[in-house]
Design a protein around this motif. Structure first.
Motif, PDB file in Angstrom:
ATOM      1  N   PHE B  86     -48.068 -50.405  37.809  1.00 50.66           N
ATOM      2  CA  PHE B  86     -47.035 -49.379  37.667  1.00 50.66           C
ATOM      3  C   PHE B  86     -46.641 -49.220  36.210  1.00 50.66           C
ATOM      4  O   PHE B  86     -46.551 -50.204  35.478  1.00 50.66           O
ATOM      5  N   TYR B  98     -34.600 -46.754  34.966  1.00 50.55           N
ATOM      6  CA  TYR B  98     -36.036 -46.595  34.845  1.00 50.55           C
ATOM      7  C   TYR B  98     -36.560 -45.756  36.003  1.00 50.55           C
ATOM      8  O   TYR B  98     -36.113 -45.898  37.136  1.00 50.55           O
ATOM      9  N   PHE B 100     -40.105 -44.971  38.011  1.00 43.70           N
ATOM     10  CA  PHE B 100     -41.432 -45.549  38.191  1.00 43.70           C
ATOM     11  C   PHE B 100     -42.454 -44.493  38.575  1.00 43.70           C
ATOM     12  O   PHE B 100     -42.146 -43.562  39.329  1.00 43.70           O
ATOM     13  N   GLY B 101     -43.670 -44.656  38.087  1.00 47.77           N
ATOM     14  CA  GLY B 101     -44.787 -43.884  38.601  1.00 47.77           C
ATOM     15  C   GLY B 101     -45.198 -44.393  39.972  1.00 47.77           C
ATOM     16  O   GLY B 101     -44.691 -45.429  40.434  1.00 47.77           O
ATOM     17  N   THR B 102     -46.107 -43.689  40.622  1.00 50.99           N
ATOM     18  CA  THR B 102     -46.520 -44.077  41.978  1.00 50.99           C
ATOM     19  C   THR B 102     -47.625 -45.124  41.976  1.00 50.99           C
ATOM     20  O   THR B 102     -48.024 -45.590  43.029  1.00 50.99           O
TER      21      THR B 102
END
Lengths: 111, 110
Positions: B86, B98, B100-102
């Motif tokens: 991630f 923050y 988060f990307g997947t």
């Protein structure tokens, strides 16, 4: 090394129960966070705290509350657990704007 | 809000191969972190890298903040590198949040 611990690795609760998830960090960090992680949705922020007794809502606070009475401890409370709160819950801490450190996670199942 | 996209979503490698994982973000950010989530769910810090390049053993990362992307390089991959990677970016709102990307799911075959 920073250490973040969570009270349980696995937890099974019944619908309607009040659930407490506890997180403790040992590095005197100001900030603490609660996330939930679900397949296909990634990590989503529930609540965070930037000081004792201070809290801010994250992106998905509905159905949750938090408590931070001491700097090292941040609790997530599910007032009346529901099946859609079955998830992996992750706690993190950070010193101001610096990197976040995560605990091992609690896998909660609500039946 | 800021969008964080990671590519590829899935990656399968033979042991010993090299790989590059990418993280794109849609707006200016204060900070960026890379994590590895192991099979037990623990998120392990890899890099705290708001800009520039860092290296740690077989892993290195580069963030080009002006172009809004970061790259994670894994060289000579090992089966223990398997898991989900991630990236997470700090929203410049003064709240230390923050996003988060997947993630990129990596499987390294022996």
């Amino acid at each position: 090394d920073v250490k973040v611990t969570q009270s349980s690795r696995y937890l099974v609760k019944r619908t309607g129960e009040k659930v407490f998830l506890e997180c403790v960090q040992d590095m005197d960090h100001e900030n603490m966070f609660w996330y939930r992680q679900d397949p296909g949705l990634g990590l989503r922020l529930i609540y965070f705290s930037y000081d004792v007794k201070m809290k801010e809502k994250g992106d998905i606070p509905e159905g949750y509350s938090v408590s931070r009475e001491k700097k090292e401890r941040f609790s997530l409370i599910l007032e009346s657990a529901s099946t859609n709160q079955t998830s992996m819950y992750l706690c993190a801490s950070s010193l101001f704007t610096y990197e976040q450190y995560f605990g091992p996670g609690t896998r909660l199942t609500v039946t | 809000g800021i969008q964080v996209e990671q590519s590829p979503p899935d990656l399968i490698l033979q042991e010993g191969a090299n790989s590059t994982l990418r993280c794109n973000f849609s707006d200016s950010v204060n900070n960026l972190q890379w994590f590895h989530q192991n099979p037990w769910g623990q998120l392990i810090n890899l890099f705290y890298i708001p800009s520039g390049t860092k290296q740690n053993g077989r892993l290195s990362a580069t963030t080009v903040a002006t172009e809004r992307y970061s790259l994670l390089y894994i060289s000579s991959s090992q089966t223990t590198d398997s898991g989900v990677y991630f990236c997470a970016v700090e929203v410049p709102s003064g709240t230390y949040k923050y996003i988060f990307g997947t993630g990129t799911r990596l499987k390294v075959l022996a």
